[in-house]
Each structure stands twice: as C-alpha cells, then as structure tokens.
Scaffold this active site. Sequence first.
Site, PDB file in Angstrom:
ATOM      1  N   LEU A   1       0.810  -1.216   0.000  1.00 34.91           N
ATOM      2  CA  LEU A   1       0.000   0.000   0.000  1.00 34.91           C
ATOM      3  C   LEU A   1       0.843   1.266   0.000  1.00 34.91           C
ATOM      4  O   LEU A   1       1.912   1.322   0.601  1.00 34.91           O
ATOM      5  CB  LEU A   1      -0.926  -0.006   1.222  1.00 34.91           C
ATOM      6  CG  LEU A   1      -1.888  -1.187   1.295  1.00 34.91           C
ATOM      7  CD1 LEU A   1      -2.762  -1.093   2.542  1.00 34.91           C
ATOM      8  CD2 LEU A   1      -2.755  -1.288   0.041  1.00 34.91           C
TER       9      LEU A   1
ATOM     10  N   HIS B   1      -3.541   4.295  -2.398  1.00 40.30           N
ATOM     11  CA  HIS B   1      -4.523   3.414  -1.756  1.00 40.30           C
ATOM     12  C   HIS B   1      -5.158   4.118  -0.549  1.00 40.30           C
ATOM     13  O   HIS B   1      -6.368   4.054  -0.349  1.00 40.30           O
ATOM     14  CB  HIS B   1      -3.846   2.141  -1.247  1.00 40.30           C
ATOM     15  CG  HIS B   1      -3.244   1.276  -2.308  1.00 40.30           C
ATOM     16  ND1 HIS B   1      -1.891   1.072  -2.416  1.00 40.30           N
ATOM     17  CD2 HIS B   1      -3.811   0.534  -3.293  1.00 40.30           C
ATOM     18  CE1 HIS B   1      -1.640   0.252  -3.423  1.00 40.30           C
ATOM     19  NE2 HIS B   1      -2.783  -0.078  -3.979  1.00 40.30           N
TER      20      HIS B   1
ATOM     21  N   GLU C   1      -8.799   6.418 -10.153  1.00 40.29           N
ATOM     22  CA  GLU C   1      -8.771   6.841 -11.569  1.00 40.29           C
ATOM     23  C   GLU C   1      -7.425   6.510 -12.201  1.00 40.29           C
ATOM     24  O   GLU C   1      -7.298   6.517 -13.422  1.00 40.29           O
ATOM     25  CB  GLU C   1      -9.025   8.351 -11.666  1.00 40.29           C
ATOM     26  CG  GLU C   1     -10.459   8.730 -11.376  1.00 40.29           C
ATOM     27  CD  GLU C   1     -10.696  10.220 -11.451  1.00 40.29           C
ATOM     28  OE1 GLU C   1      -9.717  10.986 -11.543  1.00 40.29           O
ATOM     29  OE2 GLU C   1     -11.878  10.613 -11.395  1.00 40.29           O
TER      30      GLU C   1
ATOM     31  N   SER D   1       2.361   3.954  -7.520  1.00 38.25           N
ATOM     32  CA  SER D   1       1.995   2.593  -7.901  1.00 38.25           C
ATOM     33  C   SER D   1       2.879   1.629  -7.126  1.00 38.25           C
ATOM     34  O   SER D   1       4.065   1.915  -6.892  1.00 38.25           O
ATOM     35  CB  SER D   1       2.219   2.407  -9.409  1.00 38.25           C
ATOM     36  OG  SER D   1       2.270   1.031  -9.726  1.00 38.25           O
TER      37      SER D   1
HETATM   38  P1  AMP Z   1      -3.872  -2.106  -6.786  1.00 39.48           P
HETATM   39  O1  AMP Z   1      -3.439  -2.481  -5.401  1.00 39.48           O
HETATM   40  O2  AMP Z   1      -2.769  -1.619  -7.657  1.00 39.48           O
HETATM   41  O3  AMP Z   1      -4.745  -3.166  -7.419  1.00 39.48           O
HETATM   42  O4  AMP Z   1      -4.816  -0.849  -6.609  1.00 39.48           O
HETATM   43  C1  AMP Z   1      -5.911  -0.868  -5.741  1.00 39.48           C
HETATM   44  C2  AMP Z   1      -6.731   0.380  -5.952  1.00 39.48           C
HETATM   45  O5  AMP Z   1      -5.921   1.539  -5.702  1.00 39.48           O
HETATM   46  C3  AMP Z   1      -7.227   0.509  -7.388  1.00 39.48           C
HETATM   47  O6  AMP Z   1      -8.563   1.012  -7.358  1.00 39.48           O
HETATM   48  C4  AMP Z   1      -6.266   1.489  -7.987  1.00 39.48           C
HETATM   49  O7  AMP Z   1      -6.818   2.211  -9.071  1.00 39.48           O
HETATM   50  C5  AMP Z   1      -6.010   2.401  -6.815  1.00 39.48           C
HETATM   51  N1  AMP Z   1      -4.763   3.147  -6.980  1.00 39.48           N
HETATM   52  C6  AMP Z   1      -3.545   2.640  -7.329  1.00 39.48           C
HETATM   53  N2  AMP Z   1      -2.647   3.646  -7.436  1.00 39.48           N
HETATM   54  C7  AMP Z   1      -3.311   4.797  -7.167  1.00 39.48           C
HETATM   55  C8  AMP Z   1      -2.940   6.172  -7.132  1.00 39.48           C
HETATM   56  N3  AMP Z   1      -1.693   6.565  -7.396  1.00 39.48           N
HETATM   57  N4  AMP Z   1      -3.875   7.097  -6.817  1.00 39.48           N
HETATM   58  C9  AMP Z   1      -5.157   6.701  -6.548  1.00 39.48           C
HETATM   59  N5  AMP Z   1      -5.570   5.426  -6.561  1.00 39.48           N
HETATM   60  C10 AMP Z   1      -4.670   4.479  -6.874  1.00 39.48           C
END
Ligand code: AMP
Length: 290
Positions: A38, A42, A153, A190
């Site tokens: 995270l 997140h 987004e 990310s």
């Molecule tokens: P993930 O753990 O990469 O599957 O992401 C989980 C959630 O966090 C998803 O809805 C992603 O779109 C969101 N997310 C990932 N990176 C970001 C970011 N930099 N800003 C906002 N939301 C994010």
Amino acid sequence: MPNTPLTVVRSKSGLRDAIANIHYSGQRVGFVPTMGALHNGHLSLIDLARTKSDFVAASIFVNPTQFAPGEDFETYPRDEDADLEKLASAGCNLVYLPTVEDMYPTGSLTDVRVPGPSDLLDGVYRPHFFYGVTTVVARLFIHVRPDVAVFGEKDFQQLQIIRQMTRDLGFEIEIVGGPTQRDPDGLAQSSRNRYLSDDQRRIAGALQAALVRAAARIEAGTALSTALAEARAFLRTAGFDKVDYISAVDATTLRDLPETRSEWPDITRLLGAAWIGKTRLIDNIPLTGA
Ligand code: AMP
C-alpha cells in the site's frame, strides 16, 4: 491520525459474520479492494470511502487470474505487516485477506467478463487481465456486500469496466472514482514503482508529462494523431524503452476518438502505457470534460 482498531479477517466465513453485524446496525459499508504493497494512492481511497460510508473495509489479495504466465505474480511486492499498520493509521475498520481457496474454491469455473472495453487499450497488451479483474471484483463484491466501492482513476480503464459490470449484474453498489495520487514530479504512485532503479525513476515522471503536453497541444489545435505521435516520441526521447500506446478515447466507451473534433463526446480521456526496462507504467488524465 487516529488509530482505530483494525479488524483483520482471513476467511470468507469470518467476513460474513463481521459484515452482517455492520449491516444489521444500519451502517453503510464502504469498500476498497487492493493488491497490497500500500501507498498513499490506496490510503487516499480509504479516506474517500470514509466520507461515503460509516464502516470502511479494504481487501488485500494478489489475484492470480489477472496475471498472465511470465508476468510478475510471483515477484509482485507483498508487505502485509506494513500494510496492516498503514490501514490502521488511515482509520480503516476491517481488512479482508482471503485465501486463494476462498476466492477460487477448488473446481471453480465461473468467470465474469466485460467483453469490448476489456479488449481495448491495456486489454490489447494484456488480453486476460480485465477478465481476471472483473472475476475477482465480482467475487469480492459478493463476499463483502458493500454499499459503496472506491477505485482509483489511476486505473481508469479498470474503473470504467467495473462501472459497466456493476450496472450489468445489478450490484446495488455505488462505484466511486478517486483522483490519482502523484509524486512531486508527476509520477502516479503505484506498487510497481518499487521495481524502478534510481535512474529509471528519474525517467518515469515523463509519462505524465507526455500526457499533459499532448493535452495542451490538442487544446491548442494540433491534430490529434500528430499530438499522440509527438507524445510517443517524447517518451522515447525521455528514456522509455517501449510505448504500448498513447490514446485519446471516449471516457465512457474507451473507444478511440475520431480526428474530427466536432464528433467527440463531451468527456474524453488521454491514456498511456509504456515500459522502462522490465517495468510497465500506465497513466491517464482528462482531455475534455471531467
Ligand atoms: P492495486 O493495489 O494496484 O490493485 O490498486 C488498488 C486500488 O488503488 C485501485 O482502485 C487502484 O486504481 C487504486 N490506486 C492505485 N494507485 C493509485 C494512485 N496513485 N492514486 C489513486 N488510486 C490508486
């Protein structure tokens, strides 16, 4: 930050009891699905979920069905202790850490697919990816039974596909998109940014810069195909090794925009995906409309 008690649930049956109690007490459940490792992106979604609900549940599950053979499923960053601490200090109420058997019981056959939007953009380069995403998110929705679910987004195509799936299947869940959290140089945060070396990290901010420049050029009247080609060239000059796509699309259907501006819908989006070494980065920004 207040440290609310974080309930850690590791089985579907434990989750059922916890969520049943919350629903019984009349509280609205907000849900943020994640794959862990995270970061502030997140956590911003946890904050947003809290404004829309009384009880915030997150999940951490590195979903095997959205990785193709040869992708980074085995090496995807996992850091459960740090994740639980972050969720507790963000005021998350519950985290669901299902087992693979909970999500995909032995003999499980059912997929959820949104053909069309799942086959465009990232779907061209990762053909099974969104089928894995919608399959796991539908299952998580059934397990968690949220009233509202928040997605970033940052993964704009994923957000739109989940909106479509939610409508199609009649899930009574409000889908909310949260703005992309970025580092100071513009790089979208990310979990995969951890893969970048210092040199690669210096290059990575060029992805957002390429999109912002392209949007400004289009706004100033440059032909769409010219502006998109310039953005691809900009990325290669900045040090990206390969550009999968830079595309301007209808924000709802995710279909490429025509050259002729008068034929564009009100809300359009610029998206890009490109590689630095073995790391694939994606990003997107609004082009016109919200
Ligand atoms: P993930 O753990 O990469 O599957 O992401 C989980 C959630 O966090 C998803 O809805 C992603 O779109 C969101 N997310 C990932 N990176 C970001 C970011 N930099 N800003 C906002 N939301 C994010």
